[in-house]
Design a protein around this motif. Structure first.
Motif, PDB file in Angstrom:
ATOM      1  N   MET A 221       0.863  -1.173   0.000  1.00 33.16           N
ATOM      2  CA  MET A 221       0.000   0.000   0.000  1.00 33.16           C
ATOM      3  C   MET A 221       0.900   1.224   0.000  1.00 33.16           C
ATOM      4  N   ALA A 222       0.721   2.121  -0.955  1.00 33.48           N
ATOM      5  CA  ALA A 222       1.561   3.309  -1.039  1.00 33.48           C
ATOM      6  C   ALA A 222       1.351   4.173   0.194  1.00 33.48           C
ATOM      7  N   PRO A 223       2.421   4.771   0.717  1.00 35.26           N
ATOM      8  CA  PRO A 223       2.272   5.616   1.914  1.00 35.26           C
ATOM      9  C   PRO A 223       1.181   6.668   1.781  1.00 35.26           C
ATOM     10  N   ALA A 224       1.066   7.269   0.605  1.00 40.62           N
ATOM     11  CA  ALA A 224       0.045   8.307   0.409  1.00 40.62           C
ATOM     12  C   ALA A 224      -1.368   7.752   0.523  1.00 40.62           C
TER      13      ALA A 224
ATOM     14  N   ALA B 195       5.282  -0.908   8.100  1.00 38.65           N
ATOM     15  CA  ALA B 195       3.878  -0.509   8.220  1.00 38.65           C
ATOM     16  C   ALA B 195       3.676   0.419   9.408  1.00 38.65           C
ATOM     17  N   LEU B 196       4.341   0.129  10.524  1.00 34.92           N
ATOM     18  CA  LEU B 196       4.246   0.975  11.711  1.00 34.92           C
ATOM     19  C   LEU B 196       4.623   2.416  11.380  1.00 34.92           C
ATOM     20  N   MET B 197       5.777   2.616  10.735  1.00 37.23           N
ATOM     21  CA  MET B 197       6.255   3.969  10.483  1.00 37.23           C
ATOM     22  C   MET B 197       5.391   4.687   9.438  1.00 37.23           C
ATOM     23  N   GLN B 198       4.932   3.960   8.433  1.00 40.21           N
ATOM     24  CA  GLN B 198       4.080   4.586   7.423  1.00 40.21           C
ATOM     25  C   GLN B 198       2.741   5.003   8.018  1.00 40.21           C
ATOM     26  N   ARG B 199       2.194   4.180   8.880  1.00 45.76           N
ATOM     27  CA  ARG B 199       0.877   4.472   9.457  1.00 45.76           C
ATOM     28  C   ARG B 199       0.951   5.589  10.494  1.00 45.76           C
ATOM     29  N   LEU B 200       2.005   5.603  11.284  1.00 45.62           N
ATOM     30  CA  LEU B 200       2.172   6.707  12.230  1.00 45.62           C
ATOM     31  C   LEU B 200       2.346   8.026  11.487  1.00 45.62           C
ATOM     32  N   SER B 201       3.096   7.998  10.389  1.00 46.72           N
ATOM     33  CA  SER B 201       3.295   9.214   9.589  1.00 46.72           C
ATOM     34  C   SER B 201       1.969   9.725   9.029  1.00 46.72           C
ATOM     35  N   ALA B 202       1.150   8.805   8.541  1.00 42.10           N
ATOM     36  CA  ALA B 202      -0.120   9.198   7.943  1.00 42.10           C
ATOM     37  C   ALA B 202      -1.028   9.872   8.966  1.00 42.10           C
TER      38      ALA B 202
END
Length: 373
Positions: free
Chosen positions: A55-58, A128-135
């Motif tokens: 899943m793309a970060p955006a 996934a942790l870092m991408q989801r926290l960023s979002a």
């Protein structure tokens, strides 16, 4: 004629089905991993080779329907404070679902600061942790983001994915006293906006998980592609390619600890060189070359005298501002571009007179409110 066409169609169909069957039966090449090293404390943990659904970060910003992901090789805690010695590491993050991450970050929204303490391996769950926290930090407008990490390494490909994602979001990274960042964890450091290191950083040779190699030539061929990926990643994040050389030469059973001088020389501590260049280009364009040179001098002093893991936000602010008069800041011609005005992830913003601006007022949002944003 009709029979020939039918026969040809059946032949093409059978060939297509056979190709699909072969593709299904073809073994999936395991991710490259950096081995558990003897110097790392704590029990060894399995690093899952199963990737999380891509899943793309955006895309995390567009939907609440996130693919299933788990922290099966590590643990994470969420805090809204810098002072881990006095205040601890916050609340454990029990799940990586949309609403679990929203609930975890909601207390951090008024302060504008989130610190995630991560202990464990670098794998798909960590990415996934870092991408989801960023979002969610983006949705909640939380500007200051800190990864407080202790890791003995893991999958190289996941370290690259996570590091690139964090670079786009300008995370600060801490390796505090008693913590360590070994093997592929050094790639995470390369992606950080700023890196504050008081613990151990070390590297050793990488190898392919579940390798089928039976000769040196076969083993070298297995690692050739990922070695190139590592070099490209280091280059775009301003780190030295010699790190990749160490990952190919230091025996796996050993660990090459990097000194403070080497960390600076290899571009793994302090401010990220590439980000500094981008900031310098912007500042030079608006304020001139002399301003940019003085800003660079301030930054070197800030890294040497102020930047330590665990220092309170207010202490960093006070230290950075105390250095400014030494280098002619605030500047009369460009007061709004003082060094402390653009240190996202470290210092708050200032106004044109050099006065501290409060964090943008926010109203506490419930999970459903964030989901609609």
């Amino acid at each position: 004629m009709l029979k020939r066409l039918l026969a040809r169609s059946l032949l093409l169909l059978s060939l297509g089905l056979a190709a699909v069957a072969c593709q299904r039966q073809a073994p999936v090449q395991a991710p490259v991993t950096l081995a558990e090293d003897a110097a790392s404390a704590g029990p060894a943990r399995h690093v899952s080779a199963a990737p999380v659904t891509e899943m793309a970060p955006a895309d995390y910003l567009k939907t609440t329907y996130w693919p299933t992901a788990e922290l099966d090789a590590g643990q994470a805690w969420i805090s809204c404070d810098y002072d881990y010695a006095a205040l601890g590491d916050g609340e454990a993050l029990g799940a990586l679902t949309f609403f679990a991450v929203v609930d975890a970050l909601t207390p951090c929204q008024p302060k504008g600061v989130v610190r995630v303490r991560y202990e464990g391996k670098i794998d798909a769950g960590f990415t996934a942790l870092m991408q989801r926290l960023s979002a969610i930090a983006d949705r909640m407008e939380i500007p200051v983001r800190i990864l407080d990490i202790s890791s003995s390494g893991g999958h190289v490909e996941e370290a690259i994915r996570a590091g690139d994602s964090m670079a786009d979001q300008r995370w600060a990274i801490w390796v505090r006293e008693g913590s360590y960042c070994h093997s592929s964890c050094v790639l995470i450091l390369a992606g950080g906006d700023t890196r504050s290191i008081a613990g151990e950083v070390g590297v050793h040779r990488l190898f392919r998980d579940q390798s089928m190699a039976t000769s040196r030539a076969e083993l070298s061929a297995e690692l050739k592609d990922v070695s190139g990926q590592v070099r490209d990643y280091l280059a775009r994040n301003g780190a030295d390619a010699r790190i990749a050389d160490l990952m190919m030469t230091v025996a796996n059973r050993r660990l090459r600890l990097l000194s403070e001088a080497e960390l600076r020389e290899y571009g793994l501590s302090g401010s990220n060189a590439v980000q500094d260049d981008l900031d310098r280009i912007r500042v030079t364009r608006s304020c001139g070359e002399d301003f940019a040179r003085r800003r660079d001098a301030w930054l070197r002093a800030f890294e040497g005298e102020c930047l330590e893991p665990g220092k309170a936000f207010e202490v960093l602010d006070e230290c950075g501002r105390a250095l400014e008069p030494r280098f002619g800041f605030p500047d009369a011609k460009c007061p709004g571009q003082s060094p402390t005005a653009d240190r996202r992830g470290l210092l708050p913003a200032v106004d044109s007179a050099g006065l501290l601006l409060p964090l943008k007022p926010v109203v506490q949002k419930k999970s459903a409110d964030v989901a609609r944003k």
